[in-house]
Scaffold this active site. Structure first.
Site, short mmCIF file in Angstrom:
data_model
loop_
_atom_site.label_atom_id
_atom_site.label_comp_id
_atom_site.label_asym_id
_atom_site.label_seq_id
_atom_site.Cartn_x
_atom_site.Cartn_y
_atom_site.Cartn_z
N LYS A 196 3.60 12.39 -6.25
CA LYS A 196 3.43 11.31 -7.24
C LYS A 196 2.03 11.36 -7.84
O LYS A 196 1.88 11.31 -9.06
CB LYS A 196 3.64 9.95 -6.55
CG LYS A 196 3.17 8.77 -7.38
CD LYS A 196 3.45 7.44 -6.71
CE LYS A 196 2.35 6.89 -5.85
NZ LYS A 196 1.20 6.34 -6.58
N ASN A 197 1.02 11.44 -7.00
CA ASN A 197 -0.35 11.32 -7.51
C ASN A 197 -0.82 12.57 -8.25
O ASN A 197 -1.89 12.57 -8.85
CB ASN A 197 -1.32 10.98 -6.37
CG ASN A 197 -1.17 9.52 -5.95
OD1 ASN A 197 -0.45 8.76 -6.59
ND2 ASN A 197 -1.86 9.15 -4.88
N ARG B 143 -10.86 -2.74 -6.60
CA ARG B 143 -10.52 -1.52 -7.34
C ARG B 143 -10.99 -1.53 -8.79
O ARG B 143 -10.18 -1.49 -9.72
CB ARG B 143 -9.02 -1.24 -7.26
CG ARG B 143 -8.53 -1.14 -5.86
CD ARG B 143 -7.08 -0.74 -5.77
NE ARG B 143 -6.90 0.71 -5.89
CZ ARG B 143 -5.72 1.30 -5.75
NH1 ARG B 143 -4.66 0.60 -5.51
NH2 ARG B 143 -5.61 2.60 -5.85
N ASP C 169 -4.15 6.57 2.22
CA ASP C 169 -2.72 6.41 1.95
C ASP C 169 -1.84 6.71 3.17
O ASP C 169 -0.63 6.55 3.11
CB ASP C 169 -2.30 7.32 0.78
CG ASP C 169 -2.74 6.76 -0.57
OD1 ASP C 169 -3.21 5.61 -0.62
OD2 ASP C 169 -2.62 7.49 -1.58
N CYS D 159 -1.24 -1.92 -6.85
CA CYS D 159 -1.27 -2.45 -5.48
C CYS D 159 -2.45 -3.38 -5.31
O CYS D 159 -3.55 -3.09 -5.77
CB CYS D 159 -1.43 -1.31 -4.48
SG CYS D 159 0.04 -0.36 -4.18
N ARG E 101 8.18 2.55 -5.73
CA ARG E 101 7.11 3.07 -6.59
C ARG E 101 6.72 4.47 -6.16
O ARG E 101 6.31 5.28 -6.99
CB ARG E 101 5.86 2.18 -6.50
CG ARG E 101 5.95 0.89 -7.25
CD ARG E 101 4.59 0.23 -7.31
NE ARG E 101 3.60 1.20 -7.73
CZ ARG E 101 2.31 1.16 -7.39
NH1 ARG E 101 1.84 0.19 -6.67
NH2 ARG E 101 1.49 2.09 -7.80
C1 UD1 Z 1 -6.14 7.17 -5.91
C2 UD1 Z 1 -4.69 7.27 -5.53
C3 UD1 Z 1 -4.36 6.27 -4.42
C4 UD1 Z 1 -5.33 6.44 -3.25
C5 UD1 Z 1 -6.78 6.45 -3.72
C6 UD1 Z 1 -7.75 6.82 -2.61
C7 UD1 Z 1 -3.65 7.97 -7.59
C8 UD1 Z 1 -2.76 7.63 -8.73
N1 UD1 Z 1 -3.89 7.00 -6.70
O1 UD1 Z 1 -6.35 5.84 -6.41
O2 UD1 Z 1 -3.03 6.49 -3.99
O3 UD1 Z 1 -5.15 5.38 -2.33
O4 UD1 Z 1 -6.96 7.40 -4.77
O5 UD1 Z 1 -7.43 8.04 -2.05
O6 UD1 Z 1 -4.10 9.10 -7.46
N2 UD1 Z 1 -14.01 2.68 -7.20
C9 UD1 Z 1 -15.00 1.98 -7.84
N3 UD1 Z 1 -15.17 2.16 -9.20
C10 UD1 Z 1 -14.37 2.97 -9.93
C11 UD1 Z 1 -13.36 3.70 -9.26
C12 UD1 Z 1 -13.20 3.53 -7.90
O7 UD1 Z 1 -15.73 1.21 -7.21
O8 UD1 Z 1 -14.55 3.08 -11.14
C13 UD1 Z 1 -13.81 2.55 -5.73
C14 UD1 Z 1 -12.49 1.90 -5.36
O9 UD1 Z 1 -12.56 0.50 -5.39
C15 UD1 Z 1 -12.29 2.46 -3.97
C16 UD1 Z 1 -12.87 3.89 -4.06
O10 UD1 Z 1 -13.74 3.85 -5.18
O11 UD1 Z 1 -13.02 1.72 -3.02
C17 UD1 Z 1 -11.86 4.98 -4.24
O12 UD1 Z 1 -10.95 4.64 -5.26
P1 UD1 Z 1 -10.25 5.72 -6.20
O13 UD1 Z 1 -10.41 7.09 -5.62
O14 UD1 Z 1 -10.71 5.52 -7.58
O15 UD1 Z 1 -8.72 5.30 -6.11
P2 UD1 Z 1 -7.66 5.50 -7.25
O16 UD1 Z 1 -8.04 6.68 -8.07
O17 UD1 Z 1 -7.38 4.22 -7.91
#
Ligand code: UD1
Length: 423
Positions: A22-23, A122, A305, A117, A397
């Site tokens: 998915k990701n 986030r 995850d 979620c 999902r």
């Molecule tokens: C992706 C995955 C999700 C997984 C997560 C962590 C997809 C579609 N989803 O989510 O399944 O749980 O990686 O492995 O690939 N953060 C910030 N600012 C930002 C971006 C992130 O503070 O601009 C923080 C987030 O709050 C979190 C951490 O960084 O604490 C990691 O998040 P991130 O890797 O961005 O998760 P996603 O990409 O949303």
């Protein structure tokens, strides 16, 4: 409304096929916005998040034929409207992945602030800081991110923390920027590496995807592509945990073992046997599981995850385990539900202490996010009597027909309809 009914105390035996990731599929679908012509994605899983992304791309002005496991994306004669509405973005946080491609290709993007979620704040600040470094003007107005740039320019971006979708958004934006971009402190997940392969097929020059420093030489134009998506490491890890709970012997077809190393190390430590058999994996539980501690961290650490599914296993392991969540705050929503099934867990902030018990007891429980839902199904496999997991739209999902895949290996897991509004 649908629910999943699990009757426990049956071993798993047989084969389970792991689908496409998915990701990996979500950013690759969004990457189709970077070129005209027709792209073909193969090994795409049949998931609600894929449908949501397909709807989003259609709203933006693309033509999609979804015939799982294939998706074709074509340009239409309609002009692209680079605007991602709240109605779609709120269903799936990963919709923010259209931001980078839209501003790079169409000079403008208006994307609703994401939902998805409910596992913590986030934010998307890193995506925005990165795009600004590439020359985009960014504003947040009325719940929308508005980004504008006649042409992005290559630049150096240093992320404050490794973010998966943030890294992917910037890679896609940089692929059409003028000149060279260097991204530092990147997420190293296999799905990021996979996006790098696709961007290279499209004609960008991406080096270092899958490491913490990525260099991208932008192109003036990119080509459509044909690509088969890698297997889903989290789905594979979830089925491994299911075998850990139920016991038995399963051949996991197309399990991406190399991408799952941090999970496999832990599963072996708690008493599972996982062996490569060609391109598949043989998964067995040897005896009662023994407790071990786990702390999540970005790849190549233990994936957040897989935290909920691993915790479900620790609920029935002998001994005490400490589970620490370091990636997301508020990712213990499964704890009270597991508690309703007789698990002994004390959670404080981001640390959960789990005292293993021999068995859980079936109960009616509520799925609260995607991976939490999977942990409740796993717990149901090792519970007496019947477990009803409600709100399965979370499961849908990210898991394709999980009940059919588990039932195919001998579990008593079925999808049922609940009458009540409370379903
Ligand atoms: C992706 C995955 C999700 C997984 C997560 C962590 C997809 C579609 N989803 O989510 O399944 O749980 O990686 O492995 O690939 N953060 C910030 N600012 C930002 C971006 C992130 O503070 O601009 C923080 C987030 O709050 C979190 C951490 O960084 O604490 C990691 O998040 P991130 O890797 O961005 O998760 P996603 O990409 O949303």
């Amino acid at each position: 409304m649908d629910a999943i009914r699990v009757r426990g105390a049956r071993q798993l035996k047989g084969n389970i096929r792991v689908g496409g990731a998915k990701n990996a599929a979500l950013p690759i679908l969004c990457a189709t916005l970077l070129s005209d012509g027709e792209s073909l994605l193969r090994n795409v899983p049949g998931l609600r998040d894929i449908e949501t992304t397909a709807d989003l791309l259609r709203t933006l002005g693309r033509d999609l034929t979804v015939d799982i496991p294939e998706v074709r994306v074509k340009q239409t004669s309609r002009p692209v409207v680079p605007e991602a509405p709240y109605e779609l973005v709120r269903q799936m946080r990963a919709s923010v992945l259209v931001l980078g491609p839209l501003v790079a290709r169409y000079g403008k993007a208006k994307v609703s602030l994401p939902g998805g979620c409910q596992i913590g704040a986030r934010p998307v600040d890193q995506h925005l800081l990165g795009l600004e470094a590439l020359g985009a003007k960014i504003a947040v107005e009325h719940g929308f991110i508005v980004a504008e740039a006649p042409r992005l320019r290559g630049a150096e971006v240093v992320f404050d923390m490794p973010t998966v979708t943030g890294t992917e958004n910037l890679m896609m934006a940089a692929a059409l920027a003028k000149g060279r971009t260097t991204l530092v402190n990147c997420a190293r997940e296999p799905e990021v590496e996979e996006l790098g392969r696709v961007l290279n097929k499209m004609g960008a020059r991406v080096e270092g995807a899958g490491t913490s420093i990525i260099h991208i030489q932008g192109a003036d134009e990119l080509e459509p592509f044909d690509h088969a998506i890698i297997a889903d490491r989290i789905e594979a890890g979830t089925f491994m945990a299911a075998v850990g709970a139920a016991g038995g012997d399963v051949l996991l077809e197309h399990a991406p073992l190399d991408d799952l190393e941090p999970v496999i190390v832990k599963l072996r430590r708690v008493g599972m046997e996982i062996e490569r058999e060609g391109e598949h994996a043989r998964v067995r539980r040897l005896g009662r599981l023994v407790a071990t501690d786990v702390a999540t961290s970005p790849h190549p650490g233990f994936p957040t995850d897989m935290q909920a599914q691993f915790m479900a296993l620790m609920c029935v392991a002998s001994g005490r385990s400490v589970v620490t969540e370091t990636v997301f705050e508020n990712r213990f929503m499964h704890v009270p539900e597991l508690g309703r099934m007789g698990a002994r867990i004390e959670a404080h902030n981001n640390i959960a202490i789990v005292e293993g018990v021999p068995r859980l007891s079936g109960a009616s429980v509520m799925a609260t996010d995607l991976r939490a839902s999977a942990s409740l199904v796993i717990a149901g496999l090792v519970a007496d009597d019947e477990t009803i997991v409600r709100r399965v739209y979370h499961l849908d999902r990210g898991y394709e027909a999980i009940e059919k895949k588990l039932a195919g290996a001998g579990a008593d897991v079925t999808r049922i309809k609940l009458e009540s509004e409370e379903a």
